[in-house]
Design an enzyme around this catalytic site. Structure first.
Site, PDB file in Angstrom:
ATOM      1  N   TYR A 157       0.763  -1.302  -0.236  1.00  0.00           N
ATOM      2  CA  TYR A 157      -0.007   0.154  -0.045  1.00  0.00           C
ATOM      3  C   TYR A 157       0.856   1.292   0.002  1.00  0.00           C
ATOM      4  O   TYR A 157       0.728   2.202  -0.780  1.00  0.00           O
ATOM      5  CB  TYR A 157      -1.006   0.094   1.155  1.00  0.00           C
ATOM      6  CG  TYR A 157      -1.870   1.075   1.310  1.00  0.00           C
ATOM      7  CD1 TYR A 157      -2.803   1.419   0.355  1.00  0.00           C
ATOM      8  CD2 TYR A 157      -1.753   2.395   1.908  1.00  0.00           C
ATOM      9  CE1 TYR A 157      -3.644   2.166   0.283  1.00  0.00           C
ATOM     10  CE2 TYR A 157      -2.423   3.429   1.873  1.00  0.00           C
ATOM     11  CZ  TYR A 157      -3.314   3.397   0.903  1.00  0.00           C
ATOM     12  OH  TYR A 157      -4.362   4.500   0.972  1.00  0.00           O
ATOM     13  N   LYS A 161       1.191   4.442  -2.589  1.00  0.00           N
ATOM     14  CA  LYS A 161       0.950   5.780  -2.613  1.00  0.00           C
ATOM     15  C   LYS A 161       2.369   6.590  -2.743  1.00  0.00           C
ATOM     16  O   LYS A 161       2.245   7.635  -3.149  1.00  0.00           O
ATOM     17  CB  LYS A 161       0.365   6.045  -1.039  1.00  0.00           C
ATOM     18  CG  LYS A 161      -1.037   5.597  -1.125  1.00  0.00           C
ATOM     19  CD  LYS A 161      -1.968   5.983  -2.177  1.00  0.00           C
ATOM     20  CE  LYS A 161      -3.360   5.606  -2.182  1.00  0.00           C
ATOM     21  NZ  LYS A 161      -4.265   6.609  -3.028  1.00  0.00           N
TER      22      LYS A 161
HETATM   23  P1  NDP Z   1     -13.600   4.006   0.447  1.00  0.00           P
HETATM   24  O1  NDP Z   1     -13.284   2.537   0.334  1.00  0.00           O
HETATM   25  O2  NDP Z   1     -14.668   4.765   1.247  1.00  0.00           O
HETATM   26  O3  NDP Z   1     -13.771   4.426  -1.222  1.00  0.00           O
HETATM   27  C1  NDP Z   1     -12.913   4.011  -2.172  1.00  0.00           C
HETATM   28  C2  NDP Z   1     -13.622   4.497  -3.451  1.00  0.00           C
HETATM   29  O4  NDP Z   1     -12.954   3.705  -4.554  1.00  0.00           O
HETATM   30  C3  NDP Z   1     -15.034   3.725  -3.373  1.00  0.00           C
HETATM   31  O5  NDP Z   1     -15.973   4.390  -3.983  1.00  0.00           O
HETATM   32  C4  NDP Z   1     -14.713   2.681  -4.415  1.00  0.00           C
HETATM   33  O6  NDP Z   1     -15.916   2.347  -5.418  1.00  0.00           O
HETATM   34  C5  NDP Z   1     -13.805   3.071  -5.619  1.00  0.00           C
HETATM   35  N1  NDP Z   1     -13.026   2.150  -6.129  1.00  0.00           N
HETATM   36  C6  NDP Z   1     -12.484   0.925  -5.765  1.00  0.00           C
HETATM   37  N2  NDP Z   1     -11.725   0.276  -6.370  1.00  0.00           N
HETATM   38  C7  NDP Z   1     -12.098   0.746  -7.733  1.00  0.00           C
HETATM   39  C8  NDP Z   1     -11.951   0.633  -9.154  1.00  0.00           C
HETATM   40  N3  NDP Z   1     -11.230  -0.767  -9.404  1.00  0.00           N
HETATM   41  N4  NDP Z   1     -12.643   1.048 -10.030  1.00  0.00           N
HETATM   42  C9  NDP Z   1     -13.187   2.124  -9.675  1.00  0.00           C
HETATM   43  N5  NDP Z   1     -13.677   2.601  -8.338  1.00  0.00           N
HETATM   44  C10 NDP Z   1     -12.803   1.900  -7.519  1.00  0.00           C
HETATM   45  O7  NDP Z   1     -12.224   4.650   0.835  1.00  0.00           O
HETATM   46  P2  NDP Z   1     -11.738   6.115   0.948  1.00  0.00           P
HETATM   47  O8  NDP Z   1     -12.529   7.179   0.433  1.00  0.00           O
HETATM   48  O9  NDP Z   1     -10.957   6.482   2.126  1.00  0.00           O
HETATM   49  O10 NDP Z   1     -10.448   6.104  -0.191  1.00  0.00           O
HETATM   50  C11 NDP Z   1     -10.446   6.833  -1.469  1.00  0.00           C
HETATM   51  C12 NDP Z   1      -8.880   7.301  -1.664  1.00  0.00           C
HETATM   52  O11 NDP Z   1      -8.199   7.878  -0.527  1.00  0.00           O
HETATM   53  C13 NDP Z   1      -8.258   5.952  -2.004  1.00  0.00           C
HETATM   54  O12 NDP Z   1      -7.185   6.341  -3.004  1.00  0.00           O
HETATM   55  C14 NDP Z   1      -7.251   5.852  -0.749  1.00  0.00           C
HETATM   56  O13 NDP Z   1      -6.193   5.251  -0.783  1.00  0.00           O
HETATM   57  C15 NDP Z   1      -7.090   7.303  -0.232  1.00  0.00           C
HETATM   58  N6  NDP Z   1      -6.919   7.479   1.362  1.00  0.00           N
HETATM   59  C16 NDP Z   1      -7.546   6.955   2.271  1.00  0.00           C
HETATM   60  C17 NDP Z   1      -7.397   7.439   3.471  1.00  0.00           C
HETATM   61  C18 NDP Z   1      -8.112   6.852   4.555  1.00  0.00           C
HETATM   62  O14 NDP Z   1      -7.611   6.801   5.844  1.00  0.00           O
HETATM   63  N7  NDP Z   1      -9.500   6.455   4.608  1.00  0.00           N
HETATM   64  C19 NDP Z   1      -5.958   8.230   3.866  1.00  0.00           C
HETATM   65  C20 NDP Z   1      -5.321   8.751   2.882  1.00  0.00           C
HETATM   66  C21 NDP Z   1      -5.680   8.267   1.459  1.00  0.00           C
HETATM   67  P3  NDP Z   1     -16.438   0.869  -5.800  1.00  0.00           P
HETATM   68  O15 NDP Z   1     -16.027  -0.270  -4.697  1.00  0.00           O
HETATM   69  O16 NDP Z   1     -17.859   0.909  -6.006  1.00  0.00           O
HETATM   70  O17 NDP Z   1     -15.628   0.571  -6.779  1.00  0.00           O
HETATM   71  C1  8X3 Z   2      -4.905   5.432   4.379  1.00  0.00           C
HETATM   72  C2  8X3 Z   2      -4.132   6.061   5.545  1.00  0.00           C
HETATM   73  O1  8X3 Z   2      -2.731   5.819   7.402  1.00  0.00           O
HETATM   74  O2  8X3 Z   2      -4.010   3.886   6.567  1.00  0.00           O
HETATM   75  O3  8X3 Z   2      -4.061   6.027   3.199  1.00  0.00           O
HETATM   76  O4  8X3 Z   2      -2.011   4.506   5.392  1.00  0.00           O
HETATM   77  S1  8X3 Z   2      -3.138   4.931   6.281  1.00  0.00           S
END
Ligand code: NDP
Ligand code: 8X3
Length: 257
Positions: A157, A161
């Site tokens: 992961y 990133k």
């Molecule tokens: P969620 O799981 O709530 O949302 C993830 C979204 O990505 C969903 O809408 C999902 O939709 C979509 N998704 C996943 N795989 C695919 C795919 N192959 N094609 C199209 N859509 C896809 O997580 P977050 O909102 O937290 O994550 C969003 C972004 O933020 C990610 O890039 C994550 O790495 C990043 N992030 C998250 C953090 C956290 O702590 N939550 C911190 C920092 C960054 P569906 O399943 O319907 O396809």
């Molecule tokens: C998701 C946040 O800290 O789990 O990007 O990597 S962390």
């Protein structure tokens, strides 16, 4: 603050968390939006709700960002009024597993690299030529604190990133003469669907990630994205890092008993 009214914003992964919050936040500012994800029923429900609440134009479609041919085809067939994307939010992404490298499941590695890295490249590859032709645009990549720091049990992961971070920086250099901005929004602990997906549906493990602290919400991250997208034309936000108040780094987190 630059107005978003009438701008066209494309958000990947808009069925949950940060992507969903961003869709509402941009629509709330008067932007028209294009949203996608794999769960088409949810994307369509969100699209209908946003149209009703904000009266903006919304185009929703099913997309797995990992499938390059489908990405190219789907984006090439956007209805005419949704073709000229002003702002691309590369948000779709996921974590799969939190295990020592030698105990980890390589299938999860493929999912993370294919979604977080290849998916972001696929969508950017499809959208960027139009921005270059129109000589304007803004690409906002959703990175992570995991793109700044590696942490135990997160090799792939974190690698994915870090790759987003490198792509953001190189792309910014490659298109410096094209009047297109490139930014990244790098958050720490945000309570969304992320941990449930990371732990393959284990709600208990997912809850524990945020135990003893108040995590960021998808709306907090959407606020930062909106800030980034609304600076005056001469300003580029290279990156914003935002952490929960009780989080000092990827690994140093203060939890109340
Ligand atoms: P969620 O799981 O709530 O949302 C993830 C979204 O990505 C969903 O809408 C999902 O939709 C979509 N998704 C996943 N795989 C695919 C795919 N192959 N094609 C199209 N859509 C896809 O997580 P977050 O909102 O937290 O994550 C969003 C972004 O933020 C990610 O890039 C994550 O790495 C990043 N992030 C998250 C953090 C956290 O702590 N939550 C911190 C920092 C960054 P569906 O399943 O319907 O396809
Ligand atoms: C998701 C946040 O800290 O789990 O990007 O990597 S962390």
């Amino acid at each position: 603050m630059e107005s978003l009214k009438g701008k066209l914003v494309f958000i990947t992964g808009a069925t949950s968390g940060i992507g969903k919050s961003s869709a509402y936040a941009f629509a709330g500012q008067g932007a028209n939006i294009v949203i996608c994800a794999r769960r088409i029923n949810i994307v369509n429900e969100i699209a209908e709700d946003i149209k009703q609440k904000f009266g903006v134009k919304v185009y929703s479609f099913e997309l797995d960002v990992r499938d390059r041919q489908h990405v190219l085809k789907a984006i090439a067939s956007f209805p005419e009024e949704f073709k000229k994307i002003d702002i691309l939010i590369n948000n779709a992404g996921l974590g799969r597993g939190l295990n020592k490298f030698y105990e980890d499941n390589p299938d999860g590695w493929d999912e993370m690299i294919d979604t977080n890295v290849r998916g972001l490249l696929n969508v950017t590859h499809a959208i960027l030529p139009g921005m270059i032709d129109r000589k304007k645009g803004h690409i906002i990549n959703i990175g992570s604190i995991a793109g700044h720091e590696a942490y135990p049990k997160g090799a792939v992961y974190c690698a994915s990133k870090h790759a987003v971070d490198a792509i953001t920086r190189s792309l910014r250099m490659d298109i410096i003469d094209k009047n297109i901005l490139v930014s990244s929004i790098d958050a720490g602990l945000v309570e969304t669907g992320f941990s449930k997906v990371r732990f393959y549906g284990d709600e208990e493990k997912a809850k524990n990630v945020y135990k003893g602290l108040t995590p960021l919400t998808g709306d907090d991250v959407a606020d930062a994205i909106i800030f980034c997208a609304t600076r005056p034309a001469h300003v580029n936000i290279a990156e914003i890092t935002l952490l929960a108040a009780r989080q000092a780094s990827a690994t140093v987190v203060y939890r109340e008993e």
